[in-house]
Design a protein around this motif. Sequence first.
Motif, PDB file in Angstrom:
ATOM      1  N   THR A   5       0.853  -1.174   0.000  1.00 30.55           N
ATOM      2  CA  THR A   5       0.000   0.000   0.000  1.00 30.55           C
ATOM      3  C   THR A   5       0.890   1.226   0.000  1.00 30.55           C
ATOM      4  O   THR A   5       1.754   1.375   0.869  1.00 30.55           O
ATOM      5  N   GLU A  39      -3.390  -0.509  -8.407  1.00 29.52           N
ATOM      6  CA  GLU A  39      -4.527   0.320  -8.773  1.00 29.52           C
ATOM      7  C   GLU A  39      -4.752   1.373  -7.696  1.00 29.52           C
ATOM      8  O   GLU A  39      -4.359   1.188  -6.541  1.00 29.52           O
ATOM      9  N   ARG A  40      -5.406   2.447  -8.087  1.00 29.20           N
ATOM     10  CA  ARG A  40      -5.821   3.433  -7.106  1.00 29.20           C
ATOM     11  C   ARG A  40      -6.943   2.817  -6.277  1.00 29.20           C
ATOM     12  O   ARG A  40      -7.959   2.384  -6.815  1.00 29.20           O
ATOM     13  N   THR A  41      -6.754   2.777  -4.961  1.00 26.40           N
ATOM     14  CA  THR A  41      -7.761   2.177  -4.082  1.00 26.40           C
ATOM     15  C   THR A  41      -8.436   3.208  -3.196  1.00 26.40           C
ATOM     16  O   THR A  41      -9.416   2.916  -2.544  1.00 26.40           O
ATOM     17  N   GLN A  47      -2.510   0.313  -4.462  1.00 23.48           N
ATOM     18  CA  GLN A  47      -2.266  -0.966  -3.806  1.00 23.48           C
ATOM     19  C   GLN A  47      -2.023  -2.028  -4.870  1.00 23.48           C
ATOM     20  O   GLN A  47      -2.621  -2.004  -5.947  1.00 23.48           O
ATOM     21  N   SER A  85      -9.590  -7.573  -9.755  1.00 17.74           N
ATOM     22  CA  SER A  85      -9.098  -6.264  -9.330  1.00 17.74           C
ATOM     23  C   SER A  85      -8.633  -6.335  -7.881  1.00 17.74           C
ATOM     24  O   SER A  85      -9.312  -6.909  -7.021  1.00 17.74           O
ATOM     25  N   ARG A  87      -8.721  -4.066  -5.858  1.00 17.31           N
ATOM     26  CA  ARG A  87      -9.643  -3.290  -5.030  1.00 17.31           C
ATOM     27  C   ARG A  87     -10.701  -4.179  -4.368  1.00 17.31           C
ATOM     28  O   ARG A  87     -11.250  -3.821  -3.322  1.00 17.31           O
TER      29      ARG A  87
END
Length: 212
Positions: A5, A39-41, A47, A85, A87
């Motif tokens: 992260t 990916e943008r979390t 993350q 994903s 996420r």
Amino acid sequence: MLVLTLDQRGSRNGVDKIDGLLARLRANPASMRFVRDFERTAGDEVQGLLDHPDDAVDVVLDVVRAGDWWAGVGVGSVREPIPASVRAATGPAFINAREAVERAKNTPSRLAVVGPDTRTAAEAESLLALLSAVVQRRTGPGWEVVDLIRQGLPQKDIATDLKISPQAVSQRLRTALWQEERGARPLAARLLTQADEADRAARGTASTSGRD
């Protein structure tokens, strides 16, 4: 497994740098081995899910070098089947990564490692912190030669490209502590491997005990 992260420093008062970071991570040759791409979390976080500790070391030191990120490494299991994903993925490794990135905000190294095997995770964090200090203190001329030598260029070719002497290349590498970093990276990866293997072994023992 390993969850990373990465949280942008000073994002509330600065430019959003997430897209640039994601592009940089996807350009990393190791990205093909990531279990799930970064990916943008959240608004200022990304993350990713990794299964190769040496790739985790590479990513952590790369983002620490940039100076714009806190890095949290979470060691542990991930709930399966793993979604497409990151996420949507969950599990103890994600919880540990969250704890790690929050703790990283209070460390000079800007990184932290959290896992079930606390001793090995702490040892991995200590070595990564030492490598982080090397990376953060390296000068521009030092990075110039380190980046080229990591691409596999011989020192004589680096000297030609930079229009400096081979002796100057060697001096820059010594000042940059490149040999020390190169020697310590595999050990950091091995400690992350041990932390991950200890967790898997513990879960395997618990599973066997549950069948008895």
